[in-house]
Design a protein around this motif. Structure first.
Motif, PDB file in Angstrom:
ATOM      1  N   ASP A  46       0.806  -1.227   0.000  1.00  0.00           N
ATOM      2  CA  ASP A  46       0.000   0.000   0.000  1.00  0.00           C
ATOM      3  C   ASP A  46       0.841   1.280   0.000  1.00  0.00           C
ATOM      4  N   LEU A  47       2.158   1.147  -0.062  1.00  0.00           N
ATOM      5  CA  LEU A  47       3.092   2.280  -0.117  1.00  0.00           C
ATOM      6  C   LEU A  47       2.989   3.214   1.083  1.00  0.00           C
ATOM      7  N   ARG A  48       2.613   2.665   2.224  1.00  0.00           N
ATOM      8  CA  ARG A  48       2.555   3.476   3.443  1.00  0.00           C
ATOM      9  C   ARG A  48       3.790   3.276   4.307  1.00  0.00           C
ATOM     10  N   LEU A  49       4.389   2.079   4.251  1.00  0.00           N
ATOM     11  CA  LEU A  49       5.515   1.748   5.127  1.00  0.00           C
ATOM     12  C   LEU A  49       6.701   1.246   4.322  1.00  0.00           C
ATOM     13  N   VAL A  50       7.890   1.457   4.870  1.00  0.00           N
ATOM     14  CA  VAL A  50       9.105   0.875   4.324  1.00  0.00           C
ATOM     15  C   VAL A  50       9.656  -0.088   5.374  1.00  0.00           C
ATOM     16  N   PHE A  51      10.159  -1.222   4.901  1.00  0.00           N
ATOM     17  CA  PHE A  51      10.746  -2.246   5.763  1.00  0.00           C
ATOM     18  C   PHE A  51      12.144  -2.533   5.247  1.00  0.00           C
ATOM     19  N   GLY A  52      13.095  -2.638   6.148  1.00  0.00           N
ATOM     20  CA  GLY A  52      14.449  -2.978   5.742  1.00  0.00           C
ATOM     21  C   GLY A  52      15.142  -3.828   6.784  1.00  0.00           C
ATOM     22  N   LEU A  53      16.106  -4.605   6.334  1.00  0.00           N
ATOM     23  CA  LEU A  53      16.975  -5.387   7.219  1.00  0.00           C
ATOM     24  C   LEU A  53      18.417  -4.994   6.948  1.00  0.00           C
ATOM     25  N   TYR A  54      19.128  -4.697   8.009  1.00  0.00           N
ATOM     26  CA  TYR A  54      20.521  -4.285   7.925  1.00  0.00           C
ATOM     27  C   TYR A  54      21.374  -5.194   8.804  1.00  0.00           C
ATOM     28  N   GLU A  55      22.628  -5.320   8.439  1.00  0.00           N
ATOM     29  CA  GLU A  55      23.623  -5.987   9.274  1.00  0.00           C
ATOM     30  C   GLU A  55      24.749  -4.974   9.474  1.00  0.00           C
ATOM     31  N   ALA A  56      24.864  -4.489  10.704  1.00  0.00           N
ATOM     32  CA  ALA A  56      25.798  -3.391  10.970  1.00  0.00           C
ATOM     33  C   ALA A  56      26.376  -3.516  12.374  1.00  0.00           C
ATOM     34  N   ALA A  57      27.405  -2.750  12.632  1.00  0.00           N
ATOM     35  CA  ALA A  57      28.070  -2.783  13.939  1.00  0.00           C
ATOM     36  C   ALA A  57      27.147  -2.335  15.065  1.00  0.00           C
ATOM     37  N   ASP A  58      26.279  -1.343  14.757  1.00  0.00           N
ATOM     38  CA  ASP A  58      25.384  -0.822  15.787  1.00  0.00           C
ATOM     39  C   ASP A  58      24.225  -0.073  15.141  1.00  0.00           C
ATOM     40  N   ALA A  59      23.221   0.253  15.955  1.00  0.00           N
ATOM     41  CA  ALA A  59      22.026   0.943  15.468  1.00  0.00           C
ATOM     42  C   ALA A  59      22.351   2.339  14.952  1.00  0.00           C
ATOM     43  N   ASP A  60      23.334   3.003  15.530  1.00  0.00           N
ATOM     44  CA  ASP A  60      23.708   4.346  15.056  1.00  0.00           C
ATOM     45  C   ASP A  60      24.191   4.316  13.610  1.00  0.00           C
ATOM     46  N   THR A  61      24.890   3.270  13.230  1.00  0.00           N
ATOM     47  CA  THR A  61      25.335   3.123  11.846  1.00  0.00           C
ATOM     48  C   THR A  61      24.137   3.049  10.914  1.00  0.00           C
ATOM     49  N   TRP A  77      10.552   9.660   3.177  1.00  0.00           N
ATOM     50  CA  TRP A  77      10.365   8.909   4.422  1.00  0.00           C
ATOM     51  C   TRP A  77      10.089   9.950   5.503  1.00  0.00           C
ATOM     52  N   THR A  78       9.013   9.782   6.231  1.00  0.00           N
ATOM     53  CA  THR A  78       8.606  10.821   7.189  1.00  0.00           C
ATOM     54  C   THR A  78       8.929  10.468   8.634  1.00  0.00           C
ATOM     55  N   ASP A  79       9.150   9.210   8.920  1.00  0.00           N
ATOM     56  CA  ASP A  79       9.474   8.767  10.274  1.00  0.00           C
ATOM     57  C   ASP A  79      10.090   7.381  10.156  1.00  0.00           C
ATOM     58  N   TYR A  80      10.888   7.000  11.121  1.00  0.00           N
ATOM     59  CA  TYR A  80      11.427   5.639  11.105  1.00  0.00           C
ATOM     60  C   TYR A  80      11.780   5.191  12.510  1.00  0.00           C
ATOM     61  N   GLN A  81      11.856   3.882  12.651  1.00  0.00           N
ATOM     62  CA  GLN A  81      12.333   3.242  13.876  1.00  0.00           C
ATOM     63  C   GLN A  81      13.325   2.156  13.476  1.00  0.00           C
ATOM     64  N   VAL A  82      14.339   1.986  14.285  1.00  0.00           N
ATOM     65  CA  VAL A  82      15.331   0.923  14.087  1.00  0.00           C
ATOM     66  C   VAL A  82      15.347   0.073  15.339  1.00  0.00           C
ATOM     67  N   HIS A  83      15.240  -1.235  15.142  1.00  0.00           N
ATOM     68  CA  HIS A  83      15.242  -2.171  16.266  1.00  0.00           C
ATOM     69  C   HIS A  83      16.254  -3.283  15.995  1.00  0.00           C
ATOM     70  N   GLU A  84      17.026  -3.617  17.014  1.00  0.00           N
ATOM     71  CA  GLU A  84      17.911  -4.774  16.867  1.00  0.00           C
ATOM     72  C   GLU A  84      17.036  -6.013  16.772  1.00  0.00           C
ATOM     73  N   TRP A  85      17.408  -6.905  15.880  1.00  0.00           N
ATOM     74  CA  TRP A  85      16.605  -8.074  15.555  1.00  0.00           C
ATOM     75  C   TRP A  85      17.377  -9.338  15.906  1.00  0.00           C
ATOM     76  N   ILE A  86      16.694 -10.276  16.497  1.00  0.00           N
ATOM     77  CA  ILE A  86      17.271 -11.585  16.803  1.00  0.00           C
ATOM     78  C   ILE A  86      16.708 -12.583  15.787  1.00  0.00           C
ATOM     79  N   GLN A  87      17.563 -13.089  14.930  1.00  0.00           N
ATOM     80  CA  GLN A  87      17.144 -14.052  13.920  1.00  0.00           C
ATOM     81  C   GLN A  87      17.078 -15.424  14.567  1.00  0.00           C
ATOM     82  N   ALA A  88      15.866 -15.924  14.766  1.00  0.00           N
ATOM     83  CA  ALA A  88      15.688 -17.197  15.452  1.00  0.00           C
ATOM     84  C   ALA A  88      15.974 -18.396  14.543  1.00  0.00           C
TER      85      ALA A  88
END
Length: 89
Positions: A46-61, A77-88
């Motif tokens: 619906d072009l309302r949200l963007v989803f991404g997966l990153y592999e980086a040293a830290d969230a600041d990167t 992009w009007t707002d974003y959140q970054v969360h550390e993810w645990i790949q089960a």
């Protein structure tokens, strides 16, 4: 290396508003993918949200990469959140 999830929102009229910045946006993402920091990214249907997966040293990167993107700098992009993810699995 830790993995991070990006959830963000798009502006209204995203298809029209992104046009001047799309090529630079895609080139930047391709460079991040080649460097191994960006695993995947894309909009919801619906072009309302963007989803991404990153592999980086830290969230600041990850935040620095997002905020350097033309879509963030020009309000696509009007707002974003970054969360550390645990790949089960």
């Amino acid at each position: 290396m830790p993995k991070y999830v990006l959830w963000g929102t798009y502006c209204d009229n995203v298809l029209e508003r992104r046009a001047p910045y799309r090529q630079a946006h895609l080139e930047g993402l391709a460079a991040q993918k080649s460097a191994g920091v960006l695993l995947t990214i894309g909009p919801t249907q619906d072009l309302r949200l963007v989803f991404g997966l990153y592999e980086a040293a830290d969230a600041d990167t990850v935040r620095q990469l997002i905020e350097a993107d033309p879509y963030w700098q020009h309000g696509i992009w009007t707002d974003y959140q970054v969360h550390e993810w645990i790949q089960a699995l």
